[in-house]
Write an enzyme that holds these catalytic residues in place. Structure first.
Site, PDB file in Angstrom:
ATOM      1  N   CYS A 102       9.555  -3.330 -25.223  1.00 31.97           N
ATOM      2  CA  CYS A 102       8.334  -3.913 -25.735  1.00 31.97           C
ATOM      3  C   CYS A 102       7.431  -4.218 -24.551  1.00 31.97           C
ATOM      4  CB  CYS A 102       8.717  -5.194 -26.458  1.00 31.97           C
ATOM      5  SG  CYS A 102       7.320  -5.962 -27.161  1.00 31.97           S
ATOM      6  N   GLU A 152      10.520   2.622 -26.350  1.00 32.33           N
ATOM      7  CA  GLU A 152      11.094   2.553 -27.698  1.00 32.33           C
ATOM      8  C   GLU A 152      10.010   2.856 -28.724  1.00 32.33           C
ATOM      9  OE1 GLU A 152      13.682  -0.880 -28.181  1.00 32.33           O
ATOM     10  OE2 GLU A 152      13.041  -1.019 -30.268  1.00 32.33           O
TER      11      GLU A 152
HETATM   12  N1  ACO Z   1      -9.099   0.435 -27.520  1.00 39.21           N
HETATM   13  C1  ACO Z   1      -9.083   1.730 -27.098  1.00 39.21           C
HETATM   14  N2  ACO Z   1      -8.269   2.159 -26.112  1.00 39.21           N
HETATM   15  C2  ACO Z   1      -7.442   1.258 -25.557  1.00 39.21           C
HETATM   16  C3  ACO Z   1      -7.418  -0.106 -25.938  1.00 39.21           C
HETATM   17  C4  ACO Z   1      -8.326  -0.495 -26.969  1.00 39.21           C
HETATM   18  N3  ACO Z   1      -8.376  -1.765 -27.387  1.00 39.21           N
HETATM   19  N4  ACO Z   1      -6.516  -0.774 -25.197  1.00 39.21           N
HETATM   20  C5  ACO Z   1      -5.979   0.151 -24.366  1.00 39.21           C
HETATM   21  N5  ACO Z   1      -6.527   1.372 -24.585  1.00 39.21           N
HETATM   22  C6  ACO Z   1      -6.198   2.624 -23.946  1.00 39.21           C
HETATM   23  C7  ACO Z   1      -7.300   3.072 -23.053  1.00 39.21           C
HETATM   24  O1  ACO Z   1      -7.224   4.473 -22.915  1.00 39.21           O
HETATM   25  C8  ACO Z   1      -6.924   2.392 -21.774  1.00 39.21           C
HETATM   26  O2  ACO Z   1      -7.396   3.046 -20.669  1.00 39.21           O
HETATM   27  P1  ACO Z   1      -8.918   2.908 -20.256  1.00 39.21           P
HETATM   28  O3  ACO Z   1      -9.202   1.450 -20.071  1.00 39.21           O
HETATM   29  O4  ACO Z   1      -8.942   3.705 -19.012  1.00 39.21           O
HETATM   30  O5  ACO Z   1      -9.727   3.515 -21.338  1.00 39.21           O
HETATM   31  C9  ACO Z   1      -5.431   2.505 -21.784  1.00 39.21           C
HETATM   32  O6  ACO Z   1      -5.070   2.391 -23.123  1.00 39.21           O
HETATM   33  C10 ACO Z   1      -4.654   1.489 -20.984  1.00 39.21           C
HETATM   34  O7  ACO Z   1      -5.416   0.383 -20.709  1.00 39.21           O
HETATM   35  P2  ACO Z   1      -4.822  -0.752 -19.790  1.00 39.21           P
HETATM   36  O8  ACO Z   1      -5.942  -1.637 -19.363  1.00 39.21           O
HETATM   37  O9  ACO Z   1      -3.980  -0.175 -18.727  1.00 39.21           O
HETATM   38  O10 ACO Z   1      -3.844  -1.458 -20.799  1.00 39.21           O
HETATM   39  P3  ACO Z   1      -3.832  -2.983 -21.250  1.00 39.21           P
HETATM   40  O11 ACO Z   1      -3.591  -3.867 -20.075  1.00 39.21           O
HETATM   41  O12 ACO Z   1      -5.014  -3.270 -22.057  1.00 39.21           O
HETATM   42  O13 ACO Z   1      -2.493  -3.030 -22.119  1.00 39.21           O
HETATM   43  C11 ACO Z   1      -1.198  -2.806 -24.050  1.00 39.21           C
HETATM   44  C12 ACO Z   1      -2.138  -2.107 -23.075  1.00 39.21           C
HETATM   45  C13 ACO Z   1      -0.010  -3.344 -23.297  1.00 39.21           C
HETATM   46  C14 ACO Z   1      -0.699  -1.814 -25.090  1.00 39.21           C
HETATM   47  C15 ACO Z   1      -2.014  -3.950 -24.701  1.00 39.21           C
HETATM   48  O14 ACO Z   1      -3.034  -3.402 -25.478  1.00 39.21           O
HETATM   49  C16 ACO Z   1      -1.182  -4.892 -25.555  1.00 39.21           C
HETATM   50  O15 ACO Z   1      -0.499  -5.760 -25.053  1.00 39.21           O
HETATM   51  N6  ACO Z   1      -1.269  -4.738 -26.901  1.00 39.21           N
HETATM   52  C17 ACO Z   1      -0.567  -5.607 -27.824  1.00 39.21           C
HETATM   53  C18 ACO Z   1       0.922  -5.357 -27.781  1.00 39.21           C
HETATM   54  C19 ACO Z   1       1.254  -3.903 -28.011  1.00 39.21           C
HETATM   55  O16 ACO Z   1       0.751  -3.261 -28.909  1.00 39.21           O
HETATM   56  N7  ACO Z   1       2.164  -3.364 -27.163  1.00 39.21           N
HETATM   57  C20 ACO Z   1       2.657  -2.008 -27.231  1.00 39.21           C
HETATM   58  C21 ACO Z   1       3.731  -1.919 -28.248  1.00 39.21           C
HETATM   59  S1  ACO Z   1       4.638  -0.419 -28.166  1.00 39.21           S
HETATM   60  C22 ACO Z   1       5.946  -0.799 -27.163  1.00 39.21           C
HETATM   61  O17 ACO Z   1       6.125  -1.921 -26.851  1.00 39.21           O
HETATM   62  C23 ACO Z   1       6.837   0.254 -26.646  1.00 39.21           C
END
Ligand code: ACO
Ligand code: ZN
Length: 454
Positions: free
Chosen positions: A315, A349
């Site tokens: 996660c 996962e």
């Molecule tokens: N809308 C569109 N694209 C997005 C978004 C968004 N809200 N958030 C991330 N992205 C995409 C973009 O392509 C982004 O790259 P860019 O900024 O160059 O366009 C890329 O993902 C990664 O962005 P980061 O800044 O590196 O990622 P961030 O620090 O925002 O974290 C994460 C990504 C961890 C998935 C975050 O959104 C989060 O914590 N979400 C809630 C929990 C979650 O869903 N976790 C993943 C579950 S799946 C698993 O755990 C295996």
């Protein structure tokens, strides 16, 4: 976890309903009111959606009924006929079903399938019980119920109605009301419900210590804790430091409460997460931004100590206040760095959340583009019978270069492998046996746990 539909042993109607919420298998089922797993012999299981509720948590019912039982959410579903005659009324306080006997005992008014509803309404008539909650339904002639077999699939209106009913049920059941968390210097809106104990869930703001993850229900207690919190960084070992970024490895066994609290925090931003309490088989990699006050939590990922599926991330989360700054990609890159160090391949996962999928796609696009940019030899794709022999990869270097240039201009942080001080986690034979469910721990090993409690 993924479960085959057939293995759930639910019928199609229940299966469709189960897909609309965080369904739990029989071993994991928690009560929808108190969120506890214990007392399964006193649990009512909704014959329609398969949710569970303790008899003791259900007002107006004191023993397991012999007949099918339907939860308040399924019981308060209006019938499709009422959807046509009375489209989507706004939800007012008057609409909210009071906590009353009938919530548990009335037969359900509307399951999503007509066939289903017909049988149950007929039974309702035979028994001559209370009037249904929605009067326009009760005024329909019986023949309407019996003959209405028009639709089997829920429409948009059905779904909207279902969402309202769900909200209604949540309000009437005193389910969590937390809408924001106070975390460090930030007030953060929550996205999803997490199963905090009931007494903590009844306030709109939950206070969480960004260092030890203790959760508190009042500003006063949180203020006092801030002064007395024994740490200003995550527990565990600092395994990586580069500039103001530090990453700690926290063992779910040694710091159980910290890790459980971390999982609860993550649940508020994750729709599908199921792990909260069984943290011992996991390691948690906690990323922080460091300043003179301490190491401020930014995000984390968890990883199984031993993954039969070769998962290297269970996660992953970036706190919403730190999202879109490249930290998600940083954590993903770090997870692969650990795998490389272990000499393993790995993947996250599944299923991924929507944001997880976007982030992983974006990560791999960056990694592959960078590889291709410096590619001099002809590219080969490993021989795979599913790939036609004529398969060719065509690259547009302009597109690749432009993308990388754009990424570089953003000056996002990058993992520096030389800053990692880490040896892969090794399980003792005893501990491994315990994790595999073969024996229990002997010789008082548990004193190694160093959870912070105050
Ligand atoms: N809308 C569109 N694209 C997005 C978004 C968004 N809200 N958030 C991330 N992205 C995409 C973009 O392509 C982004 O790259 P860019 O900024 O160059 O366009 C890329 O993902 C990664 O962005 P980061 O800044 O590196 O990622 P961030 O620090 O925002 O974290 C994460 C990504 C961890 C998935 C975050 O959104 C989060 O914590 N979400 C809630 C929990 C979650 O869903 N976790 C993943 C579950 S799946 C698993 O755990 C295996
Ligand atoms: Zn604390």
């Amino acid at each position: 976890f993924l479960v085959h539909a057939i293995c759930t042993e639910l019928n199609d109607i229940s299966l469709n309903l189960a897909r609309t919420y965080d369904w739990q298998c029989i071993d994991c089922k928690t009560c929808m009111a108190c969120q506890k797993k214990t007392g399964e012999e006193r649990m009512l299981i909704c014959a329609s959606c398969d949710r569970a509720l303790h008899v003791d948590c259900c007002p107006g019912i004191d023993s397991i009924p012999e007949d099918d039982w339907y939860c308040s959410i399924c019981s308060s579903m209006p019938s499709p006929s009422s959807i046509h005659s009375n489209p989507s009324p706004p939800l007012s306080n008057n609409d909210i079903a009071p906590r009353r006997k009938s919530t548990c005992q009335d037969p359900p008014l509307t399951p999503l399938s007509e066939n289903h509803s017909t049988t149950r309404r007929l039974r309702q008539k035979r028994k001559g019980e209370d009037q249904p909650i929605i009067s326009d339904v009760s005024n329909q002639p019986t023949s309407n119920f019996e003959s209405s077999t028009i639709r089997g699939t829920p429409s948009k209106a059905d779904k909207e109605m279902f969402d309202r009913a769900k909200l209604q049920a949540m309000v009437s059941l005193d389910l969590p009301k937390i809408s924001q968390i106070r975390f460090g210097d930030y007030l953060v809106d929550t996205w999803y419900v997490a199963p905090y104990p009931e007494e903590y869930s009844q306030h709109p703001i939950l206070y969480i210590c960004e260092y030890c993850m203790k959760y508190m229900k009042s500003k006063y207690v949180a203020g006092r804790h801030k002064v007395n919190c024994p740490i200003n960084h995550p527990p565990g070992d600092e395994i990586y430091r580069d500039g103001n970024i530090s990453i700690f490895e926290v063992d779910g066994r040694k710091n159980k409460i910290y890790c459980q609290n971390l999982c609860l925090l993550a649940k508020m931003f994750l729709d599908h997460k199921t792990l909260y309490y069984d943290v011992e088989p996991f390691l948690f990699y906690v990323m922080t931004e460091v300043d003179k006050h301490g190491c401020h939590f930014v995000g984390y990922f968890s990883k199984e100590k031993r993954s039969s599926m070769n998962y290297n991330v269970s996660c992953i989360l970036t706190m919403p206040i730190h999202q879109r700054k490249g930290y998600g990609q940083y954590l993903i890159d770090f997870s692969y760095l650990l795998s490389k160090q272990e000499g393993k391949t790995g993947s996250p996962e599944r299923p991924l959340s929507d944001l997880g999928l976007l982030s992983y796609r974006s990560y791999w696009k960056n990694v592959i583009f960078r590889e291709l940019q410096h590619q001099v030899d002809p590219i080969s794709i490993e021989d795979n019978t599913s790939i036609p022999k004529s398969y060719r990869l065509e690259m547009d270097m302009d597109v690749i270069n432009a993308h990388i240039k754009k990424m570089d201009e953003r000056c996002l942080p990058h993992v520096d492998p030389s800053k990692l001080t880490w040896t892969p986690f090794a399980l003792s034979r005893d501990r491994l046996a315990v994790l595999m469910g073969q024996q229990t721990i002997k010789n008082g090993e548990e004193h190694l746990d160093v959870d912070i409690v105050d």
